[in-house]
Design a protein around this motif. Structure first.
Motif, PDB file in Angstrom:
ATOM      1  N   ARG A   7       0.840  -1.192   0.000  1.00  0.00           N
ATOM      2  CA  ARG A   7       0.000   0.000   0.000  1.00  0.00           C
ATOM      3  C   ARG A   7       0.885   1.257   0.000  1.00  0.00           C
ATOM      4  O   ARG A   7       2.019   1.223   0.479  1.00  0.00           O
ATOM      5  N   PRO A   8       0.334   2.381  -0.482  1.00  0.00           N
ATOM      6  CA  PRO A   8       1.062   3.660  -0.416  1.00  0.00           C
ATOM      7  C   PRO A   8       0.855   4.327   0.940  1.00  0.00           C
ATOM      8  O   PRO A   8       0.049   5.231   1.096  1.00  0.00           O
ATOM      9  N   TRP A   9       1.581   3.885   1.949  1.00  0.00           N
ATOM     10  CA  TRP A   9       1.430   4.412   3.302  1.00  0.00           C
ATOM     11  C   TRP A   9       1.973   5.841   3.384  1.00  0.00           C
ATOM     12  O   TRP A   9       3.016   6.157   2.831  1.00  0.00           O
ATOM     13  N   PHE A  16      -2.436  12.455  -4.051  1.00  0.00           N
ATOM     14  CA  PHE A  16      -1.453  12.777  -3.016  1.00  0.00           C
ATOM     15  C   PHE A  16      -1.001  11.474  -2.364  1.00  0.00           C
ATOM     16  O   PHE A  16      -1.739  10.883  -1.569  1.00  0.00           O
ATOM     17  N   GLY A  17       0.179  11.025  -2.741  1.00  0.00           N
ATOM     18  CA  GLY A  17       0.696   9.764  -2.223  1.00  0.00           C
ATOM     19  C   GLY A  17       2.154   9.875  -1.839  1.00  0.00           C
ATOM     20  O   GLY A  17       2.807  10.888  -2.097  1.00  0.00           O
ATOM     21  N   PRO A  18       2.696   8.817  -1.237  1.00  0.00           N
ATOM     22  CA  PRO A  18       4.087   8.852  -0.783  1.00  0.00           C
ATOM     23  C   PRO A  18       5.062   8.608  -1.921  1.00  0.00           C
ATOM     24  O   PRO A  18       4.670   8.300  -3.056  1.00  0.00           O
ATOM     25  N   SER A  19       6.325   8.734  -1.627  1.00  0.00           N
ATOM     26  CA  SER A  19       7.365   8.371  -2.585  1.00  0.00           C
ATOM     27  C   SER A  19       7.294   6.876  -2.883  1.00  0.00           C
ATOM     28  O   SER A  19       6.798   6.093  -2.069  1.00  0.00           O
ATOM     29  N   ASP A  20       7.785   6.486  -4.050  1.00  0.00           N
ATOM     30  CA  ASP A  20       7.667   5.091  -4.481  1.00  0.00           C
ATOM     31  C   ASP A  20       8.254   4.117  -3.473  1.00  0.00           C
ATOM     32  O   ASP A  20       7.690   3.039  -3.237  1.00  0.00           O
ATOM     33  N   HIS A  21       9.376   4.481  -2.855  1.00  0.00           N
ATOM     34  CA  HIS A  21      10.015   3.529  -1.944  1.00  0.00           C
ATOM     35  C   HIS A  21       9.252   3.355  -0.644  1.00  0.00           C
ATOM     36  O   HIS A  21       9.578   2.475   0.160  1.00  0.00           O
ATOM     37  N   ASP A  22       8.215   4.183  -0.408  1.00  0.00           N
ATOM     38  CA  ASP A  22       7.404   4.025   0.795  1.00  0.00           C
ATOM     39  C   ASP A  22       6.139   3.212   0.556  1.00  0.00           C
ATOM     40  O   ASP A  22       5.289   3.124   1.443  1.00  0.00           O
ATOM     41  N   ALA A  23       6.015   2.638  -0.627  1.00  0.00           N
ATOM     42  CA  ALA A  23       4.947   1.658  -0.868  1.00  0.00           C
ATOM     43  C   ALA A  23       5.463   0.314  -0.362  1.00  0.00           C
ATOM     44  O   ALA A  23       6.163  -0.406  -1.065  1.00  0.00           O
ATOM     45  N   LYS A  37      -3.953  -6.383  -3.707  1.00  0.00           N
ATOM     46  CA  LYS A  37      -2.610  -6.779  -3.281  1.00  0.00           C
ATOM     47  C   LYS A  37      -1.572  -5.680  -3.548  1.00  0.00           C
ATOM     48  O   LYS A  37      -0.573  -5.594  -2.871  1.00  0.00           O
ATOM     49  N   PHE A  38      -1.831  -4.850  -4.552  1.00  0.00           N
ATOM     50  CA  PHE A  38      -0.830  -3.831  -4.906  1.00  0.00           C
ATOM     51  C   PHE A  38      -1.546  -2.574  -5.372  1.00  0.00           C
ATOM     52  O   PHE A  38      -2.465  -2.642  -6.192  1.00  0.00           O
ATOM     53  N   LEU A  39      -1.131  -1.450  -4.829  1.00  0.00           N
ATOM     54  CA  LEU A  39      -1.772  -0.186  -5.196  1.00  0.00           C
ATOM     55  C   LEU A  39      -0.791   0.953  -4.956  1.00  0.00           C
ATOM     56  O   LEU A  39      -0.191   1.068  -3.896  1.00  0.00           O
ATOM     57  N   LYS A  40      -0.612   1.789  -5.983  1.00  0.00           N
ATOM     58  CA  LYS A  40       0.337   2.889  -5.899  1.00  0.00           C
ATOM     59  C   LYS A  40      -0.185   4.065  -6.721  1.00  0.00           C
ATOM     60  O   LYS A  40      -0.855   3.870  -7.732  1.00  0.00           O
ATOM     61  N   LEU A  41       0.133   5.287  -6.284  1.00  0.00           N
ATOM     62  CA  LEU A  41      -0.322   6.493  -6.961  1.00  0.00           C
ATOM     63  C   LEU A  41       0.834   7.195  -7.659  1.00  0.00           C
ATOM     64  O   LEU A  41       1.960   7.200  -7.174  1.00  0.00           O
ATOM     65  N   ASP A  42       0.520   7.801  -8.797  1.00  0.00           N
ATOM     66  CA  ASP A  42       1.448   8.692  -9.492  1.00  0.00           C
ATOM     67  C   ASP A  42       1.044  10.119  -9.127  1.00  0.00           C
ATOM     68  O   ASP A  42      -0.060  10.567  -9.454  1.00  0.00           O
ATOM     69  N   LEU A 101       8.448   6.828   5.326  1.00  0.00           N
ATOM     70  CA  LEU A 101       7.575   5.934   6.074  1.00  0.00           C
ATOM     71  C   LEU A 101       8.141   5.672   7.471  1.00  0.00           C
ATOM     72  O   LEU A 101       7.390   5.584   8.447  1.00  0.00           O
ATOM     73  N   GLU A 102       9.464   5.554   7.565  1.00  0.00           N
ATOM     74  CA  GLU A 102      10.075   5.339   8.878  1.00  0.00           C
ATOM     75  C   GLU A 102       9.775   6.508   9.824  1.00  0.00           C
ATOM     76  O   GLU A 102       9.419   6.302  10.991  1.00  0.00           O
ATOM     77  N   ILE A 103       9.893   7.740   9.311  1.00  0.00           N
ATOM     78  CA  ILE A 103       9.592   8.905  10.144  1.00  0.00           C
ATOM     79  C   ILE A 103       8.121   8.906  10.529  1.00  0.00           C
ATOM     80  O   ILE A 103       7.762   9.187  11.682  1.00  0.00           O
TER      81      ILE A 103
END
Length: 359
Positions: free
Chosen positions: A234-236, A266-273, A305-310, A326-328
């Motif tokens: 998920r795009p957390w 409005f989503g996170p950076s790719d590496h935070d999915a 199972k998989f979802l990401k925003l551009d 995501l860690e922060i």
């Protein structure tokens, strides 16, 4: 974002007693806005709205978004410059149990709000200039792609919640084309926008059947965390990320309505999915040696199972970018939880985290 813009602006927020709405009201209050909220009682106990005593600094109206006349009367009396519509039935699993209610709230609630604005007396001294309908990343027809969905990708939604939010998007688009068209902005003066965000997390969320709140509840009870769909990605993002996007979007649309009257991701950076299991592992590692998780064997209703925003549009045209990894974000949730656990002033913690985010 220009903080001085919000000083003395009249802002009407539906769903203000929910987790996301409560954080938004705290931020708007800090910015000096005059906030009116319209919502049912907080959906959980405990809840951020009561813990932060948010009704002490805003006008809080107890109302059902399905009651069109009551909603219209509330909007007329609030005389808002900006409306941010967040009232919703927001849970996938609850939508399987109560599909009719989910559609009534998420679809007809949107229609009632837009009808209320459409039929306002246009000769009023002040009038609504910006409406933001907050939906979800789940409004897209999910094809389990490894790349992010763009705002012009097909809408869909497998479960009643996701599908009802896609319907809310279609309603917004129809009202924009029919009654609030950007080309006729000089006549109606309304910028009608929809905003889609990823899986929002943050301190003070007690909703059932959500990963991070379920994890926090288990940690506080010294119980093993139980997760389902461990490999689902998920795009957390921390709740302040999309809220910053909404505030920036409202401010930009207030100044140049026709340009911004469209849909925005409005989503996170790719590496935070990241996967569900990654989240559980991180929280356990930061909480302490006694924290643990296990995968449930029970098969539940369908979940993507998989979802990401551009989010290229928001980055290029608004200048919005996610600030916290995501860690922060997870560390901020643990900071908030430890403050709650030790009976500290959680409103002060919220304000501190808002200030941390802005700086």
């Amino acid at each position: 974002m220009n903080p001085s813009f919000w000083n003395n602006k009249n802002v009407f927020v539906t769903g203000h007693t929910g987790f996301k709405g409560a954080w938004l009201c705290l931020w708007l209050h800090q910015l000096g806005a005059n906030v009116t909220g319209y919502a049912l009682s907080p959906p959980t106990e405990p809840n951020l709205f009561h813990l932060c005593q948010i009704d002490q600094f805003m006008h809080s109206i107890h109302g059902d978004i399905r009651n069109r006349d009551h909603l219209q009367n509330a909007i007329e009396h609030a005389d808002p410059d900006i409306i941010i519509h967040m009232a919703a039935q927001p849970l996938v699993r609850a939508s399987y149990q109560h599909p009719v209610e989910t559609y009534e709230i998420n679809v007809m609630g949107t229609i009632h709000l837009l009808e209320a604005v459409r039929t306002l007396d246009r000769n009023r001294k002040n009038r609504v200039k910006v409406i933001i309908n907050v939906t979800t990343d789940k409004c897209y027809e999910n094809k389990e792609w490894s790349w992010g969905y763009r705002e012009n990708d097909p809408l869909g939604g497998y479960d009643p919640y996701s599908n009802s939010k896609a319907c809310s998007e279609l309603v917004t688009s129809s009202y924009r084309q029919s009654f609030f068209h950007p080309n006729q902005f000089d006549d109606h003066g309304v910028s009608l926008i929809s905003a889609r965000s990823g899986n929002v997390i943050g301190g003070g969320d007690w909703a059932p059947d959500r990963l991070v709140p379920d994890c926090i509840r288990s940690l506080l009870k010294h119980e093993s965390i139980k997760i389902r769909n461990p490999f689902a990605i998920r795009p957390w993002q921390h709740v302040l990320e999309p809220l910053a996007g909404y505030l920036l979007l409202a401010q930009s649309a207030y100044a140049n309505g026709p340009k911004f009257a469209q849909s925005w991701n409005f989503g996170p950076s790719d590496h935070d999915a990241r996967s569900v299991e990654w989240i559980a592992q991180y929280l356990c590692s930061q909480w302490g040696p006694d924290a643990a998780y296990e995968v449930e064997g029970e098969v539940g209703p369908h979940e993507a199972k998989f979802l990401k925003l551009d989010c290229s549009r928001a980055k290029d045209e608004l200048g919005w970018v996610p600030r916290w990894s995501l860690e922060i974000a997870l560390d901020k949730i643990l900071e908030w939880t430890q403050a709650y656990r030790s009976n500290q002033d959680v409103r002060a913690i919220c304000y501190k985290q808002i200030q941390d985010y802005q700086s």
